[in-house]
Scaffold this motif. Structure first.
Motif, mmCIF file in Angstrom:
data_model
loop_
_atom_site.group_PDB
_atom_site.id
_atom_site.type_symbol
_atom_site.label_atom_id
_atom_site.label_comp_id
_atom_site.label_asym_id
_atom_site.label_seq_id
_atom_site.Cartn_x
_atom_site.Cartn_y
_atom_site.Cartn_z
ATOM 1 N N ASP A 145 18.222 16.866 -66.077
ATOM 2 C CA ASP A 145 17.954 15.539 -66.650
ATOM 3 C C ASP A 145 17.508 15.612 -68.105
ATOM 4 O O ASP A 145 17.653 14.645 -68.844
ATOM 5 C CB ASP A 145 16.889 14.804 -65.838
ATOM 6 N N GLU A 184 20.762 6.167 -63.590
ATOM 7 C CA GLU A 184 20.998 6.848 -62.313
ATOM 8 C C GLU A 184 19.836 6.608 -61.354
ATOM 9 O O GLU A 184 20.050 6.405 -60.156
ATOM 10 C CB GLU A 184 21.193 8.343 -62.537
ATOM 11 N N ASP A 239 20.086 3.035 -60.072
ATOM 12 C CA ASP A 239 21.182 2.969 -59.116
ATOM 13 C C ASP A 239 20.787 3.609 -57.784
ATOM 14 O O ASP A 239 21.097 3.076 -56.708
ATOM 15 C CB ASP A 239 22.399 3.675 -59.715
ATOM 16 N N THR A 240 20.077 4.720 -57.840
ATOM 17 C CA THR A 240 19.627 5.403 -56.622
ATOM 18 C C THR A 240 18.648 4.540 -55.837
ATOM 19 O O THR A 240 18.778 4.400 -54.612
ATOM 20 C CB THR A 240 18.986 6.762 -56.973
#
Length: 147
Positions: free
Chosen positions: A25, A39, A42-43
């Motif tokens: 990351d 991300e 979204d997770t």
């Protein structure tokens, strides 16, 4: 001034989950790259939809398509840290939902980023909007903010 698309106060979030940062990351500047924040949003959203809403993203008739996203960055974070991700629904329409997402350090006192994410639920085959109903609507109602 409220620069936050999602409100930003920790009590505004109906659900929290923790997500660890990963070695990959970090970017060349030594902090988590801006794309990774999306991300994490979204997770958090899709974990809720699958676990609470029964969304079958692999083969179900209904899918959620992202039509808009936004993120305001407020602090740096880097591996190895764990983020507390707050999630709420700021608007639930017939076929769309607007999420407010807050990313905080694990202790939930230092904000890292605030985001807005909009899904339109569509028929998998036609990609045309469909009503959000049943178990999915019930799960999203649980995340709805009080007015």
């Amino acid at each position: 001034m409220d620069r936050s698309p999602g409100g930003g106060d920790r009590p505004d979030y109906a659900h929290w989950m923790e997500i660890p940062t990963r070695w990959a990351d970090n970017d060349a500047y030594g902090h988590m790259n801006n794309t990774v924040h999306y991300e994490f949003m979204d997770t958090a959203i899709n974990t809720w939809l699958v676990e609470q809403g029964g969304l079958d993203y692999r083969g179900g008739a209904v899918i959620g398509l992202c039509v808009e996203s936004q993120c305001s960055y407020t602090a740096e974070i880097a591996f190895p840290e764990v983020l507390a991700v707050g999630l709420s629904v700021s608007h639930l329409g017939n076929s769309s939902v607007h999420y407010a997402v807050g990313l905080y350090r694990r202790d939930r006192t230092t904000e890292v980023a605030e985001g807005r994410f909009v899904h339109v639920f569509c028929d998998r085959e036609t990609r045309r909007p469909v009503p959000v109903d049943g178990r999915l609507r019930t799960a999203l109602e649980k995340l709805r903010r009080s007015p």
